[in-house]
Design an enzyme around this catalytic site. Sequence first.
Site, mmCIF file in Angstrom:
data_model
loop_
_atom_site.group_PDB
_atom_site.id
_atom_site.type_symbol
_atom_site.label_atom_id
_atom_site.label_comp_id
_atom_site.label_asym_id
_atom_site.label_seq_id
_atom_site.Cartn_x
_atom_site.Cartn_y
_atom_site.Cartn_z
ATOM 1 N N ARG B 337 -40.099 111.271 52.992
ATOM 2 C CA ARG B 337 -38.761 111.614 52.498
ATOM 3 C C ARG B 337 -38.788 113.011 51.902
ATOM 4 O O ARG B 337 -39.545 113.269 50.959
ATOM 5 C CB ARG B 337 -38.308 110.630 51.395
ATOM 6 C CG ARG B 337 -38.212 109.183 51.823
ATOM 7 C CD ARG B 337 -36.914 108.850 52.556
ATOM 8 N NE ARG B 337 -37.075 107.599 53.315
ATOM 9 C CZ ARG B 337 -36.822 106.387 52.831
ATOM 10 N NH1 ARG B 337 -36.351 106.259 51.599
ATOM 11 N NH2 ARG B 337 -37.018 105.305 53.560
ATOM 12 N N GLU B 339 -37.189 114.541 49.738
ATOM 13 C CA GLU B 339 -36.335 114.584 48.555
ATOM 14 C C GLU B 339 -36.933 115.521 47.526
ATOM 15 O O GLU B 339 -38.058 115.323 47.070
ATOM 16 C CB GLU B 339 -36.244 113.189 47.933
ATOM 17 C CG GLU B 339 -35.129 112.348 48.490
ATOM 18 C CD GLU B 339 -35.027 111.029 47.723
ATOM 19 O OE1 GLU B 339 -34.088 110.881 46.952
ATOM 20 O OE2 GLU B 339 -35.917 110.180 47.913
ATOM 21 N N ARG B 345 -40.715 108.688 39.783
ATOM 22 C CA ARG B 345 -40.313 107.651 40.741
ATOM 23 C C ARG B 345 -40.313 108.165 42.179
ATOM 24 O O ARG B 345 -40.107 107.398 43.108
ATOM 25 C CB ARG B 345 -38.926 107.102 40.392
ATOM 26 C CG ARG B 345 -38.853 106.432 39.020
ATOM 27 C CD ARG B 345 -37.457 105.934 38.695
ATOM 28 N NE ARG B 345 -37.042 104.875 39.597
ATOM 29 C CZ ARG B 345 -36.079 104.988 40.505
ATOM 30 N NH1 ARG B 345 -35.430 106.127 40.645
ATOM 31 N NH2 ARG B 345 -35.761 103.989 41.283
ATOM 32 N N HIS B 346 -40.490 109.451 42.364
ATOM 33 C CA HIS B 346 -40.366 110.006 43.713
ATOM 34 C C HIS B 346 -41.685 110.544 44.262
ATOM 35 O O HIS B 346 -42.474 111.125 43.553
ATOM 36 C CB HIS B 346 -39.331 111.134 43.715
ATOM 37 C CG HIS B 346 -37.925 110.632 43.605
ATOM 38 N ND1 HIS B 346 -37.299 110.458 42.399
ATOM 39 C CD2 HIS B 346 -37.035 110.246 44.558
ATOM 40 C CE1 HIS B 346 -36.069 109.997 42.603
ATOM 41 N NE2 HIS B 346 -35.880 109.850 43.898
ATOM 42 N N GLU B 494 -35.700 98.157 42.846
ATOM 43 C CA GLU B 494 -35.692 97.794 44.254
ATOM 44 C C GLU B 494 -37.052 98.093 44.884
ATOM 45 O O GLU B 494 -37.593 99.177 44.728
ATOM 46 C CB GLU B 494 -34.587 98.594 44.963
ATOM 47 C CG GLU B 494 -34.397 98.244 46.421
ATOM 48 C CD GLU B 494 -34.995 99.281 47.341
ATOM 49 O OE1 GLU B 494 -34.733 100.482 47.142
ATOM 50 O OE2 GLU B 494 -35.755 98.897 48.253
ATOM 51 N N SER B 497 -35.749 96.721 51.127
ATOM 52 C CA SER B 497 -34.414 96.638 51.715
ATOM 53 C C SER B 497 -34.535 95.974 53.073
ATOM 54 O O SER B 497 -35.501 96.216 53.793
ATOM 55 C CB SER B 497 -33.835 98.042 51.920
ATOM 56 O OG SER B 497 -33.113 98.447 50.792
ATOM 57 N N ARG B 548 -44.235 101.045 45.483
ATOM 58 C CA ARG B 548 -43.350 100.437 44.495
ATOM 59 C C ARG B 548 -43.815 99.052 44.079
ATOM 60 O O ARG B 548 -43.786 98.720 42.897
ATOM 61 C CB ARG B 548 -41.933 100.342 45.066
ATOM 62 C CG ARG B 548 -41.296 101.705 45.228
ATOM 63 C CD ARG B 548 -39.879 101.601 45.758
ATOM 64 N NE ARG B 548 -39.194 102.848 45.467
ATOM 65 C CZ ARG B 548 -37.905 102.952 45.149
ATOM 66 N NH1 ARG B 548 -37.159 101.880 45.116
ATOM 67 N NH2 ARG B 548 -37.379 104.114 44.875
#
Lengths: 583, 583
Positions: B337, B339, B345-346, B494, B497, B548
């Site tokens: 990702r 981001e 958290r990333h 989370e 998904s 996670r």
Amino acid sequence: MSEPSATQAPPPADKPVADGAGEEGPSKKALKKAEAKAKKEAEKAKRAAERAAAQASQAAAAQTEDLAKDNYGPEKQYPEEREITLKELNEDDVGKTVVLRAWLQNVRPQSAKLLFMELREEGNWSIQAIAAANVEGAPVSRQMVKWIGGVNPESFLVVVGTIAKPIEPVTSCKVSNYELHLTKVYLRAAAPPVLGMTLAASNRAIANFSDEAPAAVEEGVDKLSLAPSGEATAIPAATMLTHLDNIAMHRRAPVAQAIADIRMEVKELFRSYLKAKGFKEFEPPCLIGAASEGGANVFRMPYFEKEAFLAQSPQFYKQYEIAGGRKRVFSIGPVFRAENSNTPRHMTEFTGLDLEMEIRKDYHEVFDVLEGVLLHIFSGIKERCAEQIETVRSVYPSEDFLLPEDGKVLRLTFAEGQKLLREEGPAEFKDVRDDEDMSTAAEKALGRVVREKYHTDFYVLDKFPESARPFYAKEDPTNPEVTNAMDYFLRGQECLSGGQRINEPEELKARMIKKGVDPNSGGLKEYVEVFQSVGVPPHGGGGIGLDRVVAFYLNLPSVHLASFYPRTPKRLLPVSFFAVLGT
Amino acid sequence: MSEPSATQAPPPADKPVADGAGEEGPSKKALKKAEAKAKKEAEKAKRAAERAAAQASQAAAAQTEDLAKDNYGPEKQYPEEREITLKELNEDDVGKTVVLRAWLQNVRPQSAKLLFMELREEGNWSIQAIAAANVEGAPVSRQMVKWIGGVNPESFLVVVGTIAKPIEPVTSCKVSNYELHLTKVYLRAAAPPVLGMTLAASNRAIANFSDEAPAAVEEGVDKLSLAPSGEATAIPAATMLTHLDNIAMHRRAPVAQAIADIRMEVKELFRSYLKAKGFKEFEPPCLIGAASEGGANVFRMPYFEKEAFLAQSPQFYKQYEIAGGRKRVFSIGPVFRAENSNTPRHMTEFTGLDLEMEIRKDYHEVFDVLEGVLLHIFSGIKERCAEQIETVRSVYPSEDFLLPEDGKVLRLTFAEGQKLLREEGPAEFKDVRDDEDMSTAAEKALGRVVREKYHTDFYVLDKFPESARPFYAKEDPTNPEVTNAMDYFLRGQECLSGGQRINEPEELKARMIKKGVDPNSGGLKEYVEVFQSVGVPPHGGGGIGLDRVVAFYLNLPSVHLASFYPRTPKRLLPVSFFAVLGT
């Protein structure tokens, strides 16, 4: 007849149009192309007519009362009967009514009242199923038989039927001792009337691995093979490009699923062997901050206004794990090479099976582990994947993979290998040198010499010349012309590189300078610093190319076949650059 | 004394310099910095003096006859005695002379004739070892004791000694019931005199996860903690940046190795559970030809004069496997990702645990498998990694992870979750809506409400609003405002998904258009074509974030800690962009 007789032999499959495959005559390319085109169109027309007829029949059938109308069509309610999988079928199931969820491999209407079909689960698990109308008590109508006859091959069905025993084995199906007498047939997902590639074509040996633009490929040829027949030899072979254009059908072929099973078993065997030997798994990153092993063949990418690279191997990170207090580690993951080579031997992404270990006394301890794990893999897949190997061989024949009878892997030095090649190899290798790396052709030639002389397809060349090994390879303390580094070969092709690494920072810097590498450059500086920051014990390891092990062991014509979704310079399947970015 | 007495209590470890950590007083930052600097220099000077003294002693000792001169120093010949690992030590080994290969954790000279040391193997396996000179028959000289006293912590040693039982357990070592009376000590790899970060500091909770440039970080603070003491509370905490700058020491910490063990066990449990349920592993590619799931947060790269992307998830390829004739598949591999978020958290690269399966009757079958595999993981690591969890908790305390007592995972609809949050959550969430996605803050708040009310840290929200789900998510046939899609939460965060995917091409195209996505755009066109090319059964699945699951289950302060080599926008460790490319 009162019941679909188990004694009745299955009717022959639709004969594919004869296409000249295998003929030796001097047919010209252009002629072939035209023929192919004509045949393709004829076939299309035939199918369209068949479809129209089937639909008309369906419509007509709908006008008469249909006592079985709830027993077929789009699924209305999920059947309550017990579900089975073909793999688990046994004598206790005979006479039982069961549910099967499967792909329609082919359907062969015999009359208005009778049809045969083959249903396939994963891999090549298939069973013959029979729908017979007007049988007393049977919940099958003529309308139902007609409707089933119109379902397109490679649709997904949920069927209910009774398991019966045919008197003669059904040779066209893997489940030959049982058949299914259908009572309900529901369509869960429909395939199109004409497939881009049939299962039979998909399950044949691939004709051409060229990764050229579609215009350059005789695209039409393999679209001919519409007959879902088991007679694979009558089906023309498709090109790799056609396979990649029809990825779902490519992956549905039993041969593709068999290779996938074998590939995953190799991973599992690698992992379980090493864990039993005290190795810990770890995860090296793909994104790295510097092209650590040299700038050639590295993918570069923008990274938040800076630059990142894709790892060519987990080499540095394996060593960081040893520096980080692990004695034995392994990793399994993707590695990348930006090689613009469009050959069946090259890919841009493949899977590395890597290990690294502390060396106690001698770097040949690394050989023991690498040979141990590979022998474990070879015997493991032979035992656990016997069926899959059989399936692969039925499409891609190969000689048995020769292993030393005493379990001792042949260890030659690089110099011994070169000598063998000079003395017993083809004339073109009369002058190979001990201080230069080998060519691919030389490797293959040596493989043949070794097979002939030592009856093995698996051996190692130790003590590679200094010039052929990267800066982290440890020189032989007794002879700095060579390194404590090796390559392993399968059928004359390299599948594994490894050896001892330098663990002392001063020695490392000195060899970097000798190799013309700047120990202060980005990435390398941080690498050297790791060895300066703590005491790192002597260590070594190796990296096995998973794609290569699978392809070479099975003697596949291309490593692309060993991969799930092969990445090549011209194509990131299923997206072709011609489609996405092309003109 | 005639022998190093087992009754003698181990001497106290070097006391670390008091540093004010834990004090509440109003000390200013600048003052602290100055203090830290002064202490650091003092410590450096002290170490240098100690080194000089040790070297002088060594030199002096070398001048007198040394009867033990072959028993220490750089390794001369590999010892012949049996090798042990600490994990396997048992009563039968008492009195036996054995070889141990280990890292020197600390060394504490008591006199010219006696010293104690701690030797560490992988993880936190450590043992006390004693070198005593002038003991009758003991092959240890004063010179040898001096020499050992000069070996730097975190060097790698090969030692020979006799296993003995201390009368009192050695509380500072994991092996508390045995000690090693040394007879030979060989240095295989030397650490530097001053470590960038001590093991004790490395094994403390990380103080600061900020990924800022080094200048912005109080770098000096953690360099103080030179004492290799077991008293972790007295050691100042290091920042994440210091850890990444000292990657070997970072990874040597027992807490890091414990997290690594747990992480790999999660993978193993995921794999073994799914294999037992009939799932087949496959390998999705990292390199893809189109930014399939939307252009945001995708890494793009030049690819042979064209462009490639790094996969954000294996979503499309999981579905290709189902289209390709597999009923149940899973994959384990890196996803990316782009981001630009610099938070704990990333990350830009992490590991996805993905599965996809044919749906028989109802998409909640997917829930059953996902809950089954996660419960299997939770109970599995609790059982198999009890020691590692203990080690992690000693550094990062956490409450027990609450699971429903009856084994039934709490299933709420998204709307039920929102109602709960509105009615029982903090005031700021009084107006959360049923048709909008949740914020991270709302998720965490709901997690607390659910824990309070249902006594579980693990639950699922089903039927996410249509607006919050991508184009491939299947709408609820009875209510198109919501989708057959869910998120699973661990401690209110989370971790997974998933849901049902659209398997009919016309439905897929219609939803793409509804979501403003062009079904004819590059990548998506080929995706739709796969569903047009064959019959693809209904299917669903989910993607679990391995990082996670590990971080949330253990309640770690950052997902960076769950990763072996965390990738962040500012750093591709161990290479910092400040070093390689920065100005």
